[in-house]
Design a protein around this motif. Sequence first.
Motif, mmCIF file in Angstrom:
data_model
loop_
_atom_site.group_PDB
_atom_site.id
_atom_site.type_symbol
_atom_site.label_atom_id
_atom_site.label_comp_id
_atom_site.label_asym_id
_atom_site.label_seq_id
_atom_site.Cartn_x
_atom_site.Cartn_y
_atom_site.Cartn_z
ATOM 1 N N LEU A 42 12.743 42.190 -70.948
ATOM 2 C CA LEU A 42 12.691 41.845 -69.658
ATOM 3 C C LEU A 42 13.943 40.869 -69.266
ATOM 4 N N THR A 43 14.539 40.138 -70.378
ATOM 5 C CA THR A 43 15.694 39.185 -70.029
ATOM 6 C C THR A 43 17.099 40.114 -70.159
ATOM 7 N N ASN A 44 17.378 41.138 -70.749
ATOM 8 C CA ASN A 44 18.516 41.930 -70.780
ATOM 9 C C ASN A 44 18.336 43.183 -70.291
ATOM 10 N N GLY A 45 17.155 43.812 -69.982
ATOM 11 C CA GLY A 45 17.103 45.056 -69.425
ATOM 12 C C GLY A 45 17.036 46.071 -70.595
ATOM 13 N N LEU A 46 16.463 47.169 -70.464
ATOM 14 C CA LEU A 46 16.068 48.294 -71.557
ATOM 15 C C LEU A 46 17.452 48.745 -71.950
#
Length: 145
Positions: A42-46
């Motif tokens: 959620l913070t950095n992206g998949l």
Amino acid sequence: MTKTLEQKRAEYAFNIVNEIKKDESCASDFAGLVAKMPSYILTNGLGNTIAFLFSKGKEHQLIVVGLMADWILRINKLNRSENIAGLSNDWIFNINQIKENFNEIIDKLILNVNMSLYTVITNELLALFVWLKRFCDGMIENKEE
């Protein structure tokens, strides 16, 4: 009996954690990482999360990359991957096979998917990590206790 998607996630997560707990040296690190994965995604992206885990390259990190690819590409079949679809059930516990298939993993999970599918893949993996965390909490001993 037809299983719901939630039941399939639970069964898959249970089987993964059951296999991981056999390797005590990896199990605790795996459980700790699984607990953090939703916030990483959620913070950095998949895409950034997968690239980060692969760059670190420790066993438990690569297994998490492998299980994400396995769930999306082989079990759930949200995207097509002939290479990964033909692998055995235990390929995600083989670090060399994860490394060999990394280009395919990145291509099919991140690079060549439209925004809609990328969102579906991300949400599906977040749902899977809920089950993985639940089973890790119950099945893997915490070193700190």
